[in-house]
Design a protein around this motif. Structure first.
Motif, PDB file in Angstrom:
ATOM      1  N   GLN A   1      20.910   0.190   0.530  1.00  0.00           N
ATOM      2  CA  GLN A   1      21.682   1.411   0.762  1.00  0.00           C
ATOM      3  C   GLN A   1      20.941   2.346   1.728  1.00  0.00           C
ATOM      4  O   GLN A   1      21.483   2.788   2.727  1.00  0.00           O
ATOM      5  N   TRP A   2      19.656   2.623   1.440  1.00  0.00           N
ATOM      6  CA  TRP A   2      18.909   3.590   2.267  1.00  0.00           C
ATOM      7  C   TRP A   2      18.510   2.985   3.612  1.00  0.00           C
ATOM      8  O   TRP A   2      18.413   3.677   4.616  1.00  0.00           O
ATOM      9  N   THR A   3      18.314   1.676   3.578  1.00  0.00           N
ATOM     10  CA  THR A   3      18.042   0.985   4.845  1.00  0.00           C
ATOM     11  C   THR A   3      19.227   1.173   5.787  1.00  0.00           C
ATOM     12  O   THR A   3      19.075   1.506   6.966  1.00  0.00           O
ATOM     13  N   ALA A   4      20.435   1.002   5.232  1.00  0.00           N
ATOM     14  CA  ALA A   4      21.648   1.138   6.037  1.00  0.00           C
ATOM     15  C   ALA A   4      21.792   2.568   6.556  1.00  0.00           C
ATOM     16  O   ALA A   4      22.036   2.783   7.748  1.00  0.00           O
ATOM     17  N   ILE A   5      21.610   3.548   5.649  1.00  0.00           N
ATOM     18  CA  ILE A   5      21.766   4.954   6.064  1.00  0.00           C
ATOM     19  C   ILE A   5      20.784   5.293   7.195  1.00  0.00           C
ATOM     20  O   ILE A   5      21.139   5.945   8.174  1.00  0.00           O
ATOM     21  N   SER A   6      19.553   4.786   7.065  1.00  0.00           N
ATOM     22  CA  SER A   6      18.537   5.117   8.079  1.00  0.00           C
ATOM     23  C   SER A   6      18.869   4.493   9.432  1.00  0.00           C
ATOM     24  O   SER A   6      18.353   4.918  10.454  1.00  0.00           O
ATOM     25  N   SER A   7      19.732   3.482   9.416  1.00  0.00           N
ATOM     26  CA  SER A   7      19.980   2.743  10.664  1.00  0.00           C
ATOM     27  C   SER A   7      21.388   2.913  11.212  1.00  0.00           C
ATOM     28  O   SER A   7      21.691   2.393  12.288  1.00  0.00           O
ATOM     29  N   LEU A   8      22.245   3.647  10.469  1.00  0.00           N
ATOM     30  CA  LEU A   8      23.654   3.738  10.869  1.00  0.00           C
ATOM     31  C   LEU A   8      23.833   4.110  12.330  1.00  0.00           C
ATOM     32  O   LEU A   8      24.670   3.546  13.025  1.00  0.00           O
ATOM     33  N   GLU A   9      23.055   5.082  12.777  1.00  0.00           N
ATOM     34  CA  GLU A   9      23.246   5.541  14.158  1.00  0.00           C
ATOM     35  C   GLU A   9      22.047   5.214  15.035  1.00  0.00           C
ATOM     36  O   GLU A   9      21.908   5.731  16.134  1.00  0.00           O
ATOM     37  N   ASP A  10      21.150   4.356  14.537  1.00  0.00           N
ATOM     38  CA  ASP A  10      19.966   3.968  15.314  1.00  0.00           C
ATOM     39  C   ASP A  10      20.370   2.931  16.361  1.00  0.00           C
ATOM     40  O   ASP A  10      20.657   1.784  16.057  1.00  0.00           O
ATOM     41  N   GLU A  11      20.428   3.393  17.617  1.00  0.00           N
ATOM     42  CA  GLU A  11      20.932   2.530  18.698  1.00  0.00           C
ATOM     43  C   GLU A  11      19.865   1.593  19.258  1.00  0.00           C
ATOM     44  O   GLU A  11      20.125   0.824  20.174  1.00  0.00           O
ATOM     45  N   THR A  12      18.625   1.661  18.736  1.00  0.00           N
ATOM     46  CA  THR A  12      17.597   0.764  19.268  1.00  0.00           C
ATOM     47  C   THR A  12      17.908  -0.662  18.822  1.00  0.00           C
ATOM     48  O   THR A  12      18.602  -0.865  17.818  1.00  0.00           O
ATOM     49  N   PRO A  13      17.414  -1.660  19.553  1.00  0.00           N
ATOM     50  CA  PRO A  13      17.657  -3.049  19.148  1.00  0.00           C
ATOM     51  C   PRO A  13      17.178  -3.296  17.713  1.00  0.00           C
ATOM     52  O   PRO A  13      17.831  -4.027  16.958  1.00  0.00           O
ATOM     53  N   GLU A  14      16.053  -2.657  17.352  1.00  0.00           N
ATOM     54  CA  GLU A  14      15.533  -2.815  15.994  1.00  0.00           C
ATOM     55  C   GLU A  14      16.553  -2.290  14.984  1.00  0.00           C
ATOM     56  O   GLU A  14      16.869  -2.951  13.991  1.00  0.00           O
ATOM     57  N   GLY A  15      17.073  -1.082  15.276  1.00  0.00           N
ATOM     58  CA  GLY A  15      18.035  -0.451  14.375  1.00  0.00           C
ATOM     59  C   GLY A  15      19.287  -1.298  14.207  1.00  0.00           C
ATOM     60  O   GLY A  15      19.770  -1.517  13.094  1.00  0.00           O
ATOM     61  N   ARG A  16      19.812  -1.774  15.321  1.00  0.00           N
ATOM     62  CA  ARG A  16      21.036  -2.578  15.242  1.00  0.00           C
ATOM     63  C   ARG A  16      20.805  -3.885  14.494  1.00  0.00           C
ATOM     64  O   ARG A  16      21.666  -4.361  13.761  1.00  0.00           O
ATOM     65  N   SER A  17      19.584  -4.460  14.702  1.00  0.00           N
ATOM     66  CA  SER A  17      19.321  -5.740  14.038  1.00  0.00           C
ATOM     67  C   SER A  17      19.263  -5.556  12.517  1.00  0.00           C
ATOM     68  O   SER A  17      19.560  -6.479  11.766  1.00  0.00           O
ATOM     69  N   VAL A  18      18.917  -4.337  12.070  1.00  0.00           N
ATOM     70  CA  VAL A  18      18.878  -4.066  10.631  1.00  0.00           C
ATOM     71  C   VAL A  18      20.292  -4.162  10.052  1.00  0.00           C
ATOM     72  O   VAL A  18      20.531  -4.821   9.037  1.00  0.00           O
ATOM     73  N   LEU A  19      21.249  -3.514  10.748  1.00  0.00           N
ATOM     74  CA  LEU A  19      22.631  -3.548  10.264  1.00  0.00           C
ATOM     75  C   LEU A  19      23.187  -4.967  10.291  1.00  0.00           C
ATOM     76  O   LEU A  19      23.911  -5.387   9.390  1.00  0.00           O
ATOM     77  N   GLU A  20      22.804  -5.709  11.328  1.00  0.00           N
ATOM     78  CA  GLU A  20      23.284  -7.092  11.418  1.00  0.00           C
ATOM     79  C   GLU A  20      22.760  -7.947  10.267  1.00  0.00           C
ATOM     80  O   GLU A  20      23.487  -8.764   9.698  1.00  0.00           O
ATOM     81  N   LEU A  21      21.489  -7.719   9.913  1.00  0.00           N
ATOM     82  CA  LEU A  21      20.905  -8.518   8.834  1.00  0.00           C
ATOM     83  C   LEU A  21      21.548  -8.158   7.491  1.00  0.00           C
ATOM     84  O   LEU A  21      21.796  -9.031   6.649  1.00  0.00           O
ATOM     85  N   LEU A  22      21.875  -6.864   7.322  1.00  0.00           N
ATOM     86  CA  LEU A  22      22.555  -6.446   6.087  1.00  0.00           C
ATOM     87  C   LEU A  22      23.878  -7.201   5.960  1.00  0.00           C
ATOM     88  O   LEU A  22      24.232  -7.693   4.894  1.00  0.00           O
ATOM     89  N   LYS A  23      24.586  -7.293   7.088  1.00  0.00           N
ATOM     90  CA  LYS A  23      25.877  -7.959   7.094  1.00  0.00           C
ATOM     91  C   LYS A  23      25.688  -9.446   6.782  1.00  0.00           C
ATOM     92  O   LYS A  23      26.407 -10.027   5.966  1.00  0.00           O
ATOM     93  N   LYS A  24      24.685 -10.026   7.441  1.00  0.00           N
ATOM     94  CA  LYS A  24      24.433 -11.454   7.268  1.00  0.00           C
ATOM     95  C   LYS A  24      24.075 -11.774   5.819  1.00  0.00           C
ATOM     96  O   LYS A  24      24.485 -12.799   5.264  1.00  0.00           O
ATOM     97  N   LYS A  25      23.310 -10.880   5.213  1.00  0.00           N
ATOM     98  CA  LYS A  25      22.873 -11.105   3.834  1.00  0.00           C
ATOM     99  C   LYS A  25      23.940 -10.635   2.844  1.00  0.00           C
ATOM    100  O   LYS A  25      23.712 -10.650   1.632  1.00  0.00           O
TER     101      LYS A  25
END
Ligand code: ATP
Ligand code: K
Ligand code: MG
Length: 670
Positions: free
Chosen positions: A325-349
């Motif tokens: 939950q908090w990982t997602a909130i911290s990355s919702l608007e993080d446009e860096t490749p690192e930030g986006r990859s976090v949201l992608e991994l959440l989706k994948k998992k």
């Protein structure tokens, strides 16, 4: 192409005979004056008093001198020609086009690309050319940059991060982007490239000026010697003819290096350009040749740099679901490749999270300074993710405690060379994100090569010391500095410089710009931000940070070529004494024949052979001046002795063989 290049260079060699042009090269200018004087004497032999030397000799000397100057001009013109050809092909990609300018009221206005100014916003869609240099402020597109880089595969450009800069004249091949223009008309990257390769801004480098001064002083000394020589010979009771004195002077002054010097410099810049690196000045290329230390960053230079989230590891007794939950909130608007990859991994998992708690919150952008990103929520809670030490400090400042298993888990990721990011909400750390990155293949060999050139490599990374150590060891860099903020990079550079070292650095981010400017050689990536490209003195169109190694090699080669040909030229002149001085005296005193150790056919043939050799050695050396002497990585001392042996000794021996050979041919003709 080659034929045309040579044809144009031949034409240009005649145009360059203009004394106003020639005077910029004092050595060759003296040869030109010699040509004019001997030509005059060919027609009016007694112009400067009585003369016994025949007209035919004067005319021949005059012709040889003309060719000496033409050969030198040809070398320079040929070197310039390559740049011209490239400038022309760049000019072709610089065409007028219509731009879709976004007005403040949201309407699109069609305007001429030439009228765009800094700060204007344009919309570019699939199939359209980008009308000017700028930064993407929203959207993502694949862009065909082949017009500038020669690379046909399109590259992805996107808003936010270090890949947001676009160049005018490149083409959007998919999607649509909004671009903020960053250059005024006539000052675009393409304009700069054109004027650089055209050589309009080519100025002599400090090294070149210094060498020129030495060569000109040497020339002046020889002039004094030659001008005062008749005083002595008159005293001894014989007279030296003016054309013979001129021939002597031309043989003694360093015409070989004088004729090739500017070609060597231009060709060096050109070799860098052939490597798809744009050097803002010849000085930068030379500085590259003297580099002692190279500062590299880790992510994207030593590693592939697509730092992707690959695992989520909750810490303490927090459940995966809360951590997610908090990982997602911290990355919702993080446009860096690192930030986006976090949201992608959440989706994948398939980890679900709520987004409505983020409504009304303020996004905290990632900054290299804080090494954190996150969000301040409307209800007053604060969420952060970032480098573990930074987040730990932040949590403690909130009055929190650190989960007991955090350090162990952090170290595991770091020892594997990964980047751990801690995720926290208020006073609690919920877990770690494992960002994976891999060292590029062949790095170890590249750093070994640099070491054998006597260059130290320092990896500066914002990452933690353990990750840094792992990657440094795997890649084989000499030193590393971890938890490095942008200003620390400048400190490292300044420190090395204070030790008398010349420092090179590669970078692409806006936060690299000050360090790129501080470094003696700053190589910015074409993919990088406008600020980085502005601050650097070189831009790599292929955006390959390890190319600094080739740039250093080319710089070294340039310095070596200049040194080798200077040595060769001066050694040559020494050898010519043995041909021309006995001959001169033999003209007056036949008994001087004992000095004729080269057994040259006649005094006249000796003087002419030396002069002809002096002229043709210039075109013979043009390929070497253009291509550069061969360079193998080794210590500077070893290089010096090797070059002295080849070019010093060779420079003494070659004229003996050459002059003797020409003399044999002349003896048959005469
Ligand atoms: N989007 C992000 N959100 C939060 N923290 C991040 C983010 N990206 C990176 N970090 C953390 O900040 C640190 C510094 O990142 P940065 O990209 O500034 O490194 P750097 O100084 O460029 O050096 P290098 O590129 O070698 O890591 C990273 O090591 C990582 O721990
Ligand atoms: K000479
Ligand atoms: Mg970075």
């Amino acid at each position: 192409m080659e034929k045309e290049l040579i044809g144009n260079a031949i034409k240009a060699s005649f145009f360059k005979l203009d004394p106003r042009v020639m005077v910029k090269n004092p050595i060759m200018f003296i040869v030109e004056i010699g040509f004019a004087l001997t030509l005059l004497l060919a027609f009016i032999p007694s112009a400067f008093g009585s003369s016994e030397v025949n007209v035919w000799f004067n005319l021949t000397v005059s012709l040889i001198l003309l060719f000496t100057v033409l050969f030198a001009n040809f070398a320079e013109a040929l070197a310039e020609g390559r740049g011209m050809a490239q400038a022309n092909s760049l000019k072709n990609s610089k065409k007028e086009m219509t731009a879709n300018k976004l007005k403040p009221n949201g309407e699109i206005e069609k305007t001429d690309s030439a009228s765009l100014r800094k700060g204007d916003i344009v919309v570019v869609s699939q199939g359209e050319f980008i009308p000017g240099d700028g930064e993407i402020i929203s959207g993502l597109a694949s862009v065909d940059e082949s017009a500038i880089t020669g690379e046909s595969a399109p590259v992805i450009k996107e808003a936010g991060g270090d890949f947001n800069s676009v160049t005018g004249g490149t083409k959007v091949v998919s999607d649509q982007i909004k671009v903020r223009i960053t250059s005024e008309p006539g000052e675009s990257f393409l304009d700069k490239m054109i004027s650089l390769v055209e050589g309009a801004q080519r100025q002599k480098t400090p090294n070149e000026i210094a060498l020129n001064t030495v060569l000109t002083s040497l020339t002046l000394i020889f002039m004094i010697v030659v001008v005062t020589l008749p005083l002595f010979t008159n005293y001894l009771g014989f007279e030296l003819e003016i054309p013979v004195l001129i021939a002597l002077l031309v043989c003694l002054i360093p015409t070989t290096i004088g004729g090739l010097l500017s070609a060597i410099g231009i060709a060096g810049m050109d070799r860098v350009t052939q490597f798809n690196v744009i050097a803002m000045s010849g000085k930068a290329v030379e500085a590259a040749g003297d580099i002692n230390t190279i500062i590299l960053d880790k992510t994207g230079t030593i590693t592939f740099g697509n730092r992707m989230a690959s695992e989520f590891i909750p810490a303490g007794n927090h459940a995966m679901q809360d951590f997610a939950q908090w990982t997602a909130i911290s990355s919702l608007e993080d446009e860096t490749p690192e930030g986006r990859s976090v949201l992608e991994l959440l989706k994948k998992k398939q980890l679900s999270y709520q987004t409505d708690i983020a409504i009304g919150g303020t996004f905290i952008e990632f900054k290299a300074e804080t090494r954190m990103s996150g969000m301040d929520l409307a209800d007053g809670s604060v969420v952060r993710k970032g480098a573990v030490d930074a987040v730990k400090k932040w949590v403690i400042s909130q009055g929190g405690t650190i989960p007991s298993d955090l350090d162990k888990k952090t170290d595991e990721i770091s020892k594997a060379g990964g980047t751990p990011l801690a995720v926290a909400m208020n006073d609690q750390i919920f877990g770690l994100i494992y960002l994976k990155d891999t060292v590029k293949p062949g790095m170890k060999e590249r750093f070994d090569k640099l070491r054998s050139m006597g260059i130290k490599t320092v990896m500066c990374t914002g990452d933690n010391p353990l990750t840094a150590a792992t990657i440094a060891k795997e890649a084989g860099v000499d030193e590393f500095i971890a938890e490095c903020k942008p200003e620390d990079k400048i400190e490292v550079i300044k420190y090395e410089q204070s030790q008398g070292k010349l420092v090179a650095m590669t970078g692409d981010g806006t936060n690299d710009a000050p360090a790129l400017a501080q470094a003696d050689v700053g190589l910015a990536m074409n993919s990088g931000t406008a600020a980085a490209k502005e601050a650097a003195n070189m831009v790599d169109l292929d955006s390959n940070p390890t190319k600094i190694i080739e740039v250093v090699s080319i710089g070294k080669q340039l310095l070596m070529t200049r040194g080798a040909l200077t040595t060769f030229s001066i050694a040559n002149d020494i050898a010519k004494y043995f041909a021309i001085i006995p001959a001169m005296f033999m003209l007056a005193i036949p008994e001087m024949n004992v000095l004729n150790i080269m057994r040259l056919d006649s005094p006249i043939s000796a003087v002419l052979s030396a002069l002809i050799f002096n002229a043709i050695i210039i075109p013979v050396l043009i390929p070497l001046a253009m291509k550069g002497v061969s360079y193998k990585p080794m210590s500077s001392n070893a290089l010096l002795s090797r070059n002295l042996l080849i070019y010093g000794l060779g420079g003494v021996l070659v004229p003996f063989i050459g002059i003797k050979g020409i003399d044999v041919v002349l003896a048959m003709i005469l």
